[in-house]
Design an enzyme around this catalytic site. Sequence first.
Site, mmCIF file in Angstrom:
data_model
loop_
_atom_site.group_PDB
_atom_site.id
_atom_site.type_symbol
_atom_site.label_atom_id
_atom_site.label_comp_id
_atom_site.label_asym_id
_atom_site.label_seq_id
_atom_site.Cartn_x
_atom_site.Cartn_y
_atom_site.Cartn_z
ATOM 1 N N HIS A 132 0.601 3.670 14.440
ATOM 2 C CA HIS A 132 -0.788 3.735 14.000
ATOM 3 C C HIS A 132 -1.682 3.244 15.147
ATOM 4 O O HIS A 132 -1.394 2.206 15.751
ATOM 5 C CB HIS A 132 -1.005 2.858 12.760
ATOM 6 C CG HIS A 132 -0.358 3.429 11.539
ATOM 7 N ND1 HIS A 132 0.378 4.580 11.548
ATOM 8 C CD2 HIS A 132 -0.330 2.995 10.251
ATOM 9 C CE1 HIS A 132 0.820 4.845 10.338
ATOM 10 N NE2 HIS A 132 0.403 3.893 9.527
ATOM 11 N N LYS A 135 -9.563 0.323 1.205
ATOM 12 C CA LYS A 135 -10.723 1.162 1.533
ATOM 13 C C LYS A 135 -11.335 1.766 0.267
ATOM 14 O O LYS A 135 -12.535 1.978 0.177
ATOM 15 C CB LYS A 135 -10.311 2.270 2.503
ATOM 16 C CG LYS A 135 -11.460 3.172 2.951
ATOM 17 C CD LYS A 135 -11.070 4.003 4.157
ATOM 18 C CE LYS A 135 -10.060 5.069 3.788
ATOM 19 N NZ LYS A 135 -10.686 6.195 3.055
#
Length: 834
Positions: free
Chosen positions: A128, A506
């Site tokens: 990532h 999120k």
Amino acid sequence: MRLLGALLGQVIAEQGGKSLLHDVERLRRLVIAARGSSTQERAAEHLVASWSVERAEQVARAFTCYFHLANLAEEHHRARVLRERDHGPEPLPESLAATTRQLSRQLGRRRMQELVKGLEVHPVFTAHPTEARRRAVVTAIRRVGDQLDRVNDPTASTNERVEGKRRLLEEIDLLWRTGQLRSTQLLPLDEVRAVASIFDETLFRAVPEIYRALDRALDPAGSGRRPSLVPAFLRFGSWVGGDRDGNPAITPAVTSEAMEIHAEHVLIALENAATRIGRSLTADALTTPASPALRRRLSALRRLDPRRQAELEKRSPGEPHRQFLLHVAERLRGTRLRSEDAYRGARELIADLVMLQASLESAGAQRIAFGEVQHLIWQAQTFGLHLAELEIRQHSAQLSPTTDVLDIFRTMSRLQERFGAEASRRFIVSFTRDAADIAGVYRLADLACGGAAPVLDVIPLFETEAALRSATTVLDGMLELEPVQRRLEATGRRLEVMIGYSDSAKEIGPTSASLALYEAQSALARWASTHRIRLTIFHGRGGALGRGGGPANRAVRAQAPGSVAGRFKVTEQGEVIFARYSNPAIARRHLEQVTSAVLEASTRPVQLRAERAARRFAGVAATVNAAARQAYRTLVESPDFESWFARVSPIDELSRMRIGSRPARRAGGRTLEDLRAIPWVFAWSQMRLNLPGWYGLGSGIAAAPLSRLKEAYRSWPLFNVLLDNAEMSLAKTDRLIAARYLALGRRPELTARVLNEYDLTLKGVLAVTGHRRLLEDRRVLSWAIELRNPYVDALSQLQLRALHELREGRGGTRAERLLLLTVNGVAAGIQNTG
């Protein structure tokens, strides 16, 4: 730090002239003074605006290099402190020695050994994109570190120290000259090689040291003279080269090449270790006769390849154990080169080593059998012939029978044929919707391989709030699938499930996500107990606090009761990989702390306390959750939120940094749902706001009775960690700097909403913790942040200038280059990205 800072100043003056050093010092003094003066802050802003873009870039480079060196100095200081504390009469807190002593007293030696036998700690490295530094910069920093060790070596002579300082200055000079930005897109195999280097430099050697520490803690007098009491409980996985979710660059060919790179690294390491130990294994047949099994094996080798065996006997006459281990080393080399005598899997290698160990033990050479030979066995058991299991991940919506998808199963089959099933058998389905997604993977594997599918464990990944709530329903459906039933029977009813921290945070904010994840874990633990399943929960945690990051050992202790059960699997991402694993002393300390926490969290007394606390404060948690969720969703659902966020943050520019091979958005979409969690968190951290780590918590605290919240903070590990992590995020937030970013959006109502929630959260966290200021009880961390903040301010001033020019349509590519240079510097200064 004074030494490194002075040498950097010398390099800056030499390369950019005294005027550059003067400008750097002027800005440094102004931003320090600006911490208490709005006049000085405006003076710093005017100074930055007065420079040419070229001068601003040079100053940004200077502060960025300073932070690279500051981070290096802190890393070396931490490693030195660990070594010094380890010389004391008492073991380090949270070390395996301290934890074993404590738990043995509480549980008894037998129960302690049972815990150890079932222990599994499984870090999984991901690509990532959260490592902002170029590989060349990382390497340059490491070379500076090597010379810093020479300069600080107390045993070095005066001449050695003088030469070390000269070399140190040379390497700092080279660091200054090294470009901070990548000129080309990072490729998946670049990421594979970067992660593999961590195994070369630290983990291959650190792993047996950790096992030895636990073995010694269990039986200090017997360690090294008897069979090990410690299984090879560490396993390493990797998504680097296998994570296909939203990354079109990860093709079956890339996955295959990634495993070849893995194998190259581990086979060289094993060959070198076997050769080193073999050459020292000079015990002769008179003092240390070979066992009948080993003699038969040597005879068989003599018949099979008389020339090679004759060479070994000539080099090691009358030394059967040495002959055999050198034969193992040659066979490992043959495995790497794909010769006829290659090992067909790690089991063959381990069987050879165990036979050697048994022969030494039967000859009375216990210290030799259970010393370095045991270390080699542990390494073979941990790393196999594949280094780290290459896990495959695919989005549930992308599981159609295309050629590319079918090829990935054929690739997995080929990898297993060469390196064993452990090399690549896990297939993770991100955004799992129901059991049909799992069934579909097994059908595709059969289709791809003509009914002879590879060994396959399909793992559901639950990431949204709705998915977390329905997780056990999906697992109920999985139990009805025939391939899953076969795997349960083959593995002793073992099953793995993954939960995602990033997208849930999120979606509903950090507070509500933490509580939803805790509830999901509780439900999964109850489900596993009901169905007699040995469940491993795989935690998809990010590096940043807004993505489930923070101290891993504390996170383990805050898990739901029964959800650990001696097994802990977790992702390690981006800059976190290098922060935790690039220094040998720090890597050992980190893995010992995590292992200690897993042992503690698996004991019944700890679980009972957590169960009682969860029940006692369920009502408070519900109140906090509702208010926090409402505050967070109100913000992100504001009209035109996405365009506002793109204006106040460098989110669009970050996608052009080339820090990873994966796109910043799913399918190129422009909505918040399409935006990946990493750039979302990265952008807020660059704004010095760290909103994903705390937003909504203040509203949640304000909705609940303070006295109950204080009790929950004292008694419930989850709530304690939740607030402590938020406190760290708040400590890295700078309200004044953040307000300047928010002003770029020209939405005063949104600016007010964000800053009001910050004020409310700061007030609430201090009230619950009882602290007069942030991080009051963590002096070292508080001091480090306070020391760095003014220097980060300098980079923020430069970034704001670049961002303002870009938002006004001025500056062009030079302004964007300046912005991206400051992104590197701020990331180094605050020591996290996404």
